[in-house]
Design a protein around this motif. Structure first.
Motif, PDB file in Angstrom:
ATOM      1  N   ARG A  29     -12.578  -1.906  -1.875  1.00 43.28           N
ATOM      2  CA  ARG A  29     -12.003  -2.733  -3.101  1.00 43.28           C
ATOM      3  C   ARG A  29     -11.631  -4.111  -2.400  1.00 43.28           C
ATOM      4  NH1 ARG A  29      -7.006   0.007  -5.376  1.00 43.28           N
ATOM      5  NH2 ARG A  29      -6.668  -2.038  -6.355  1.00 43.28           N
ATOM      6  N   GLU A  32     -14.684  -6.296  -1.772  1.00 42.58           N
ATOM      7  CA  GLU A  32     -15.077  -6.687  -3.061  1.00 42.58           C
ATOM      8  C   GLU A  32     -14.438  -7.776  -3.635  1.00 42.58           C
ATOM      9  OE1 GLU A  32     -17.759  -6.902  -6.207  1.00 42.58           O
ATOM     10  OE2 GLU A  32     -18.004  -5.702  -4.554  1.00 42.58           O
ATOM     11  N   ARG A  33     -12.868  -7.718  -3.597  1.00 41.14           N
ATOM     12  CA  ARG A  33     -12.121  -8.875  -4.043  1.00 41.14           C
ATOM     13  C   ARG A  33     -12.428 -10.226  -3.510  1.00 41.14           C
ATOM     14  NH1 ARG A  33     -10.838  -5.372  -7.254  1.00 41.14           N
ATOM     15  NH2 ARG A  33      -8.642  -4.887  -8.040  1.00 41.14           N
ATOM     16  N   GLU A  34     -12.678 -10.214  -1.950  1.00 37.31           N
ATOM     17  CA  GLU A  34     -12.703 -11.279  -1.296  1.00 37.31           C
ATOM     18  C   GLU A  34     -14.158 -11.970  -1.834  1.00 37.31           C
ATOM     19  OE1 GLU A  34     -12.007 -10.735   2.999  1.00 37.31           O
ATOM     20  OE2 GLU A  34      -9.925 -11.027   2.769  1.00 37.31           O
ATOM     21  N   ARG A  35     -15.063 -10.900  -1.948  1.00 38.50           N
ATOM     22  CA  ARG A  35     -16.490 -11.881  -2.493  1.00 38.50           C
ATOM     23  C   ARG A  35     -16.239 -12.330  -3.684  1.00 38.50           C
ATOM     24  NH1 ARG A  35     -18.720  -6.769   0.027  1.00 38.50           N
ATOM     25  NH2 ARG A  35     -18.533  -5.812  -1.945  1.00 38.50           N
ATOM     26  N   GLU A  36     -15.713 -11.564  -4.563  1.00 37.43           N
ATOM     27  CA  GLU A  36     -15.521 -12.106  -5.931  1.00 37.43           C
ATOM     28  C   GLU A  36     -14.634 -13.515  -5.603  1.00 37.43           C
ATOM     29  OE1 GLU A  36     -13.426  -9.253  -8.098  1.00 37.43           O
ATOM     30  OE2 GLU A  36     -15.088  -8.062  -8.376  1.00 37.43           O
ATOM     31  N   LEU A  37     -13.542 -13.633  -5.021  1.00 36.87           N
ATOM     32  CA  LEU A  37     -12.858 -14.847  -4.924  1.00 36.87           C
ATOM     33  C   LEU A  37     -13.607 -15.755  -4.230  1.00 36.87           C
ATOM     34  CD1 LEU A  37     -10.022 -15.931  -5.621  1.00 36.87           C
ATOM     35  CD2 LEU A  37      -9.327 -14.997  -3.182  1.00 36.87           C
ATOM     36  N   GLN A  39     -16.694 -16.282  -4.392  1.00 39.44           N
ATOM     37  CA  GLN A  39     -17.782 -16.885  -5.387  1.00 39.44           C
ATOM     38  C   GLN A  39     -16.951 -17.745  -6.653  1.00 39.44           C
ATOM     39  OE1 GLN A  39     -19.565 -13.233  -7.207  1.00 39.44           O
ATOM     40  NE2 GLN A  39     -20.712 -12.708  -5.396  1.00 39.44           N
ATOM     41  N   LEU A  40     -15.940 -17.255  -6.864  1.00 35.94           N
ATOM     42  CA  LEU A  40     -15.164 -18.013  -7.638  1.00 35.94           C
ATOM     43  C   LEU A  40     -14.629 -19.511  -7.238  1.00 35.94           C
ATOM     44  CD1 LEU A  40     -13.686 -18.319 -10.529  1.00 35.94           C
ATOM     45  CD2 LEU A  40     -11.638 -17.182  -9.563  1.00 35.94           C
ATOM     46  N   GLN A  43     -17.877 -21.746  -7.137  1.00 34.89           N
ATOM     47  CA  GLN A  43     -18.166 -22.073  -8.492  1.00 34.89           C
ATOM     48  C   GLN A  43     -17.209 -23.215  -8.877  1.00 34.89           C
ATOM     49  OE1 GLN A  43     -17.421 -19.249 -11.725  1.00 34.89           O
ATOM     50  NE2 GLN A  43     -19.760 -19.631 -12.378  1.00 34.89           N
ATOM     51  N   ASP A 202      -5.611 -11.022  -5.948  1.00 29.30           N
ATOM     52  CA  ASP A 202      -5.552 -11.190  -7.106  1.00 29.30           C
ATOM     53  C   ASP A 202      -4.512 -12.029  -7.538  1.00 29.30           C
ATOM     54  OD1 ASP A 202      -7.159  -8.791  -7.499  1.00 29.30           O
ATOM     55  OD2 ASP A 202      -5.428  -7.351  -7.503  1.00 29.30           O
ATOM     56  N   GLN A 205      -6.646 -15.328  -7.297  1.00 24.03           N
ATOM     57  CA  GLN A 205      -7.586 -15.283  -8.559  1.00 24.03           C
ATOM     58  C   GLN A 205      -6.927 -15.621  -9.909  1.00 24.03           C
ATOM     59  OE1 GLN A 205      -9.688 -11.691  -9.699  1.00 24.03           O
ATOM     60  NE2 GLN A 205     -11.399 -12.864  -9.386  1.00 24.03           N
TER      61      GLN A 205
END
Length: 261
Positions: A29, A32-37, A39-40, A43, A202, A205
């Motif tokens: 988890r 995954e959170r670090e990858r999502e952050l 990417q955000l 972006q 979190d 983000q």
């Protein structure tokens, strides 16, 4: 007939197995959170760059003209109130200029970390480098930690580096004994660290998603779905405001000239 021997696991063995599974899930988890952050961040950074190039520079130009108007009005009215307005307008123009153009005008800074930062980073790297991992799962985790340490080092973030060091010391202290209980304690501490890091990611983000640039990005995406270019529309509107401000400046300038100032 062969007799099947069933080895009974101790409560600590069962708990350790469960906690290891929980830790693996938590680390998944976290990754995954670090990858999502990441990417955000990328972006929003890309969109912010577009915004400043297309619109931000125009706002900087508008605030510069407004500052010049306020400064010219000091010559016209010669009052404390006019001088105060001029100071505030000039400060606002400088802030807008720095936000829109500052990064482009600054030369690339040479990275020269302080000696104490270097020393702390070396100590952290000695302990969490992926080469020192005991197994594949730990190697993946250390790779993630090392990336975090590198980012903190480049930012000059002593607090994050110290936290990585403290986490390692807290966990490694439980390795003094060889018992299952000691290993269980180590894994439980790692779970706590992962939970803390997930909560921090979190929170970051959420802060990004509720920022002004994120809302503008959402508005721009909505406009795109309607076959519109929001940034172009904003740029057109600000250009009109700049033109109107220039007319006001010329009007004030003529008044000052007419009064012989």
């Amino acid at each position: 007939m062969p007799v099947e021997i069933v080895l009974q696991q101790s409560p600590d063995d069962v708990a350790l197995r469960d906690k290891r599974e929980q830790l693996a899930a938590m680390r998944g988890r976290l990754s995954e959170r670090e990858r999502e952050l990441a990417q955000l961040r990328a972006q929003l950074r890309t969109f912010e760059g577009r915004y400043f190039r297309q619109v931000g520079t125009l706002y900087a130009e508008l605030d510069e003209v407004e500052a010049r108007i306020a400064e010219r009005e000091v010559d016209l009215y010669d009052s404390d109130a006019a001088r105060q307005r001029a100071e505030e307008a000039r400060q606002r123009a400088q802030e807008t200029h720095d936000a829109a153009l500052g990064e482009d005008e600054q030369e690339e800074e040479v990275f020269d970390p302080a000696p104490n930062l270097k020393a702390l980073f070396r100590e952290v790297a000695k302990r969490i480098h992926p080469d020192f991992a005991r197994d594949e799962a730990e190697q993946q985790h250390f790779t993630l930690l090392m990336a975090r340490a590198n980012q903190a080092y480049r930012r000059g973030d002593m607090e994050t580096l110290q936290r990585l060091m403290d986490d390692y010391r807290e966990v490694s202290g439980a390795l003094a004994g060889e018992s299952t209980a000691a290993e269980l304690l180590r894994v439980m501490r790692q779970i706590q660290h992962a939970e803390r890091d997930i909560a921090a990611l979190d929170a970051e983000q959420e802060a990004l998603l509720t920022s002004e640039i994120a809302q503008l990005h959402l508005d721009a995406e909505e406009a795109t779905r309607e076959h519109r270019d929001l940034l172009m529309e904003l740029a057109t509107k600000v250009r009109e405001q700049v033109a109107e401000a220039r007319r006001r400046f010329e009007f004030v300038d003529r008044q000052v000239t007419a009064h012989g100032r």
